[in-house]
Motif scaffolding. Structure first.
Motif, short mmCIF file in Angstrom:
data_model
loop_
_atom_site.label_atom_id
_atom_site.label_comp_id
_atom_site.label_asym_id
_atom_site.label_seq_id
_atom_site.Cartn_x
_atom_site.Cartn_y
_atom_site.Cartn_z
N MET A 1 15.34 54.52 103.63
CA MET A 1 15.68 55.84 104.17
C MET A 1 17.14 55.89 104.58
O MET A 1 17.85 56.85 104.28
N LEU A 2 17.64 54.83 105.23
CA LEU A 2 19.03 54.82 105.66
C LEU A 2 19.99 54.81 104.48
O LEU A 2 21.07 55.41 104.54
N THR A 3 19.62 54.15 103.40
CA THR A 3 20.47 54.16 102.20
C THR A 3 20.67 55.58 101.70
O THR A 3 21.79 55.99 101.38
N ILE A 4 19.59 56.34 101.65
CA ILE A 4 19.67 57.73 101.19
C ILE A 4 20.45 58.58 102.19
O ILE A 4 21.35 59.34 101.82
N VAL A 5 20.11 58.44 103.46
CA VAL A 5 20.78 59.22 104.51
C VAL A 5 22.27 58.93 104.55
O VAL A 5 23.10 59.83 104.63
N TYR A 6 22.65 57.64 104.48
CA TYR A 6 24.07 57.28 104.51
C TYR A 6 24.82 57.80 103.29
O TYR A 6 25.99 58.16 103.38
N GLY A 7 24.16 57.81 102.13
CA GLY A 7 24.79 58.35 100.94
C GLY A 7 25.12 59.82 101.10
O GLY A 7 26.24 60.27 100.80
N VAL A 8 24.17 60.59 101.60
CA VAL A 8 24.40 62.01 101.84
C VAL A 8 25.45 62.20 102.93
O VAL A 8 26.36 63.02 102.80
N ALA A 9 25.33 61.43 104.02
CA ALA A 9 26.30 61.52 105.12
C ALA A 9 27.71 61.17 104.65
O ALA A 9 28.68 61.79 105.08
N MET A 10 27.81 60.19 103.75
CA MET A 10 29.13 59.82 103.24
C MET A 10 29.76 60.99 102.48
O MET A 10 30.95 61.26 102.64
N MET B 1 14.43 64.26 116.00
CA MET B 1 13.35 65.05 115.39
C MET B 1 13.15 64.63 113.93
O MET B 1 12.02 64.43 113.48
N MET B 2 14.24 64.48 113.20
CA MET B 2 14.13 64.13 111.79
C MET B 2 13.81 62.64 111.59
O MET B 2 13.10 62.29 110.65
N SER B 3 14.28 61.77 112.48
CA SER B 3 13.94 60.35 112.40
C SER B 3 12.44 60.16 112.57
O SER B 3 11.82 59.34 111.89
N VAL C 1 25.83 51.38 114.11
CA VAL C 1 25.12 52.55 113.56
C VAL C 1 23.84 52.11 112.85
O VAL C 1 22.77 52.70 113.04
N VAL C 2 23.93 51.04 112.06
CA VAL C 2 22.74 50.55 111.36
C VAL C 2 21.69 50.07 112.37
O VAL C 2 20.50 50.36 112.23
N MET C 3 22.13 49.37 113.41
CA MET C 3 21.18 48.89 114.42
C MET C 3 20.49 50.05 115.13
O MET C 3 19.26 50.01 115.34
N ILE C 4 21.24 51.06 115.51
CA ILE C 4 20.66 52.22 116.20
C ILE C 4 19.67 52.94 115.30
O ILE C 4 18.52 53.19 115.67
N GLU C 5 20.12 53.26 114.11
CA GLU C 5 19.29 54.06 113.21
C GLU C 5 18.05 53.30 112.76
O GLU C 5 16.94 53.82 112.80
#
Length: 119
Positions: free
Chosen positions: A34-43, A20-22, A77-81
């Motif tokens: 987008m993934l850079t920001i998302v991964y930073g928060v997820a980390m 939904m969010m993707s 994970v990077v490939m999927i996202e």
């Protein structure tokens, strides 16, 4: 209740939220930004969980960082996202995208489970 049921329920709910969010996030058309920001928060979230819920020590976190499984999991994970963000940005339908990918994954994993693990 089996502990694996809790894990699969979390994965199911997280997957729904993820798609939904993707779909919404993909409208900017820059999946790696987008993934850079998302991964930073997820980390930050996972670091907190590792330190407080699992009482991990810094040495525990650093020890497995260069193992092949961790490096390949990061690549996966990077490939999927990035793949889903790219597909959604280019008009892939939310209603069937996950179904198509997960049906393919189920087929390949069933074959690999039989051939490699004799399941």
């Amino acid at each position: 209740m089996n502990p694996w049921i809790i894990g699969l329920t979390a994965a199911l709910l997280g997957n729904v939220l993820y798609h939904m969010m993707s779909r919404q996030a993909a409208t900017g058309g820059k999946p790696f930004t987008m993934l850079t920001i998302v991964y930073g928060v997820a980390m930050l979230i996972t670091l907190g969980l590792a330190l407080f819920a699992e009482t991990a020590r810094p040495a525990d976190l650093a020890r497995t960082v260069t193992t092949p499984a961790v490096l390949l999991l990061a690549l996966a994970v990077v490939m999927i996202e990035a793949g889903f963000l790219w597909a959604y940005a280019h008009g892939a339908p939310l209603s069937t995208s996950s179904l198509i990918v997960n049906a393919g994954v189920a087929f390949v994993l069933a074959l690999l489970g039989i051939l490699l693990f004799r399941e």
